[in-house]
Design an enzyme around this catalytic site. Sequence first.
Site, PDB file in Angstrom:
ATOM      1  N   ARG A   1       0.134  -2.438  -8.511  1.00  0.00           N
ATOM      2  CA  ARG A   1       1.380  -3.180  -8.733  1.00  0.00           C
ATOM      3  C   ARG A   1       1.105  -4.593  -9.245  1.00  0.00           C
ATOM      4  O   ARG A   1       1.972  -5.198  -9.863  1.00  0.00           O
ATOM      5  CB  ARG A   1       2.181  -3.203  -7.425  1.00  0.00           C
TER       6      ARG A   1
ATOM      7  N   LYS B   1     -11.698   1.823   0.331  1.00  0.00           N
ATOM      8  CA  LYS B   1     -11.182   3.135   0.723  1.00  0.00           C
ATOM      9  C   LYS B   1     -12.242   3.915   1.488  1.00  0.00           C
ATOM     10  O   LYS B   1     -13.428   3.665   1.310  1.00  0.00           O
ATOM     11  CB  LYS B   1     -10.815   3.941  -0.534  1.00  0.00           C
TER      12      LYS B   1
HETATM   13  N1  BES Z   1      -4.467   4.282  -6.488  1.00  0.00           N
HETATM   14  C1  BES Z   1      -3.919   4.210  -5.185  1.00  0.00           C
HETATM   15  C2  BES Z   1      -2.802   5.233  -4.932  1.00  0.00           C
HETATM   16  C3  BES Z   1      -3.182   6.688  -4.954  1.00  0.00           C
HETATM   17  C4  BES Z   1      -3.340   7.375  -3.767  1.00  0.00           C
HETATM   18  C5  BES Z   1      -3.303   7.376  -6.130  1.00  0.00           C
HETATM   19  C6  BES Z   1      -3.646   8.721  -3.785  1.00  0.00           C
HETATM   20  C7  BES Z   1      -3.622   8.710  -6.157  1.00  0.00           C
HETATM   21  C8  BES Z   1      -3.787   9.394  -4.988  1.00  0.00           C
HETATM   22  C9  BES Z   1      -3.335   2.826  -4.934  1.00  0.00           C
HETATM   23  O1  BES Z   1      -3.939   1.784  -5.600  1.00  0.00           O
HETATM   24  C10 BES Z   1      -3.485   2.564  -3.477  1.00  0.00           C
HETATM   25  O2  BES Z   1      -4.587   2.511  -3.025  1.00  0.00           O
HETATM   26  N2  BES Z   1      -2.357   2.437  -2.798  1.00  0.00           N
HETATM   27  C11 BES Z   1      -2.357   2.217  -1.409  1.00  0.00           C
HETATM   28  C12 BES Z   1      -1.316   1.151  -1.143  1.00  0.00           C
HETATM   29  C13 BES Z   1      -1.340   0.609   0.251  1.00  0.00           C
HETATM   30  C14 BES Z   1      -2.585  -0.208   0.480  1.00  0.00           C
HETATM   31  C15 BES Z   1      -0.097  -0.242   0.403  1.00  0.00           C
HETATM   32  C16 BES Z   1      -1.965   3.522  -0.706  1.00  0.00           C
HETATM   33  O3  BES Z   1      -1.153   4.263  -1.232  1.00  0.00           O
HETATM   34  O4  BES Z   1      -2.532   3.784   0.360  1.00  0.00           O
HETATM   35 ZN    ZN Z   2      -5.616   0.983  -4.559  1.00  0.00          ZN
END
Ligand code: BES
Ligand code: ZN
Length: 494
Positions: free
Chosen positions: A350, A276
């Site tokens: 997931r 990230k």
């Molecule tokens: N933990 C994150 C989602 C999240 C985003 C939680 C903002 C709280 C605040 C999750 O694991 C994630 O990174 N999801 C990605 C999925 C994508 C790579 C398909 C996302 O939402 O960008």
């Molecule tokens: Zn994630």
Amino acid sequence: MPLKLSCATTDPSKASADLLALGVFAGESISTTAPIDAIDKLLGGALAEVIKHREFTGKKDQTIEIESLGRLPARRLLLVGLGEEAELTVETVRTFAARSARSANGAKATSIAYGIPGKLDAEKARALGEGLVLGAYRFTKYLTGERVPKAELAKATLLTSGKLDKVRKSAELGFKIGTCVCYTRDLINEPANELTPIALADYAKNVAKKHKLACKVYDAAAIKRMGMKLFVAVAQGSVNEPRMVHLTYKPAKATKKRLVVVGKGLTFDSGGLCIKPAAGMGEMKSDMSGAGNVVGFMAAVAELAPNVEVHGIIAAAENMPDGNSYRPGDVFGSLDGKSVEIINTDAEGRLVLADALSFATKLNPTVLVCNATLTGACVVALGTHCSGFYATKDELAKQFGDAAKEAGEQFWHMPLLEDLREQLKSDVADLKHMGDRWGGSITAALFLREFVGETPFIHCDIAGPALADKPYSFYAKGGTGQGVLAFLRFLETL
Ligand code: BES
Ligand code: ZN
Ligand code: ZN
């Protein structure tokens, strides 16, 4: 000194406390209605003046806060508008109690007295107890010296004209439930260097002991042995081993119903190899909020003691980049035998949930509820105060949506759009774990659905509300525990 709640029939104008918080219904003659009339008299008519000048009409969320300058037994007075009496909701009472407790903290008060006109029914007395604890909550564990709060709320009195015993019992239950939601908040606020998956499992174990729940913890070897290959894949990049926790509440006389709640417990989500951006990455210590909700919820279930069997499952892991991390393009089997192609290592939630849900399905639930900080897409859709939820049946969606509403928590029903299922097709495996960018929250939910078979299933994406950047309603800044009260209400409808 820990906070204590008691009830009394004292007239608010005679109540001594650092803060006297009075709920006021909307109306025209506020200053001549009890108990404001008596207080105004003691203040020599000054309160009526302030009410007039500030145009305080008792509308919801209006407030007046003044020092009593020695003219009342209470040091400070807070009036909070509750809106129309006929429309008073549980949420309004809870928020009144919470915001008053926050004010008390701000005013360095050690005692608070609450007054609400009229009789409090059981639900509202409970909401008041909940709101008191939820509003008084602060996460101060890591503060030292000057930063340690100077005062702490130790005493709360609920001034009531209702049947004292009944009100007391309900308010005390609310107090206990609020305390359980604060377990969730503590867990979310805890930094990831302290709250590893092992520490999360230990915390759950301690809560289980305290609230007499059964608790089984599966270590890394056990998770592997069971065949949870997706769960293992996510965890393999971290030196902090994964854990799965299974909490059980079994009443002596149970109905045939069985509720199972599953929570995503990523103690930190760096994104893994698909790392990230640095900005905001620290917030990913809250990626275990779903698991935190399970801990708070299960403890609250023990307090509520319903005649339904309830299970809580936590899938705890850390998602880190490392020489041993899982990669995009990798293919793994799952607990239920499907093969999954990895696209982006940041869509890790997931994967751990897929295996946890397969495990949960074997418990033969009447309803299986999943909750997770799953997608940024859901936050884009609904903002930060509302969670999204999906249900495999419309009746179930209605039942859950109504329960959340009654609990005063914002949950919006999202569609499991069948068209998008196509995006999960893979050339090399049974499934890809994600689709394209559009509808990202929906494809995540569709992926989870693949692992629950025919079990009636609800999935809650709590990514937005799990963490708050400022306090609102009865939620604190930081970890909120949003969802616990909705799940409790839902349980009560089973
Ligand atoms: N933990 C994150 C989602 C999240 C985003 C939680 C903002 C709280 C605040 C999750 O694991 C994630 O990174 N999801 C990605 C999925 C994508 C790579 C398909 C996302 O939402 O960008
Ligand atoms: Zn994630
Ligand atoms: Zn995540």
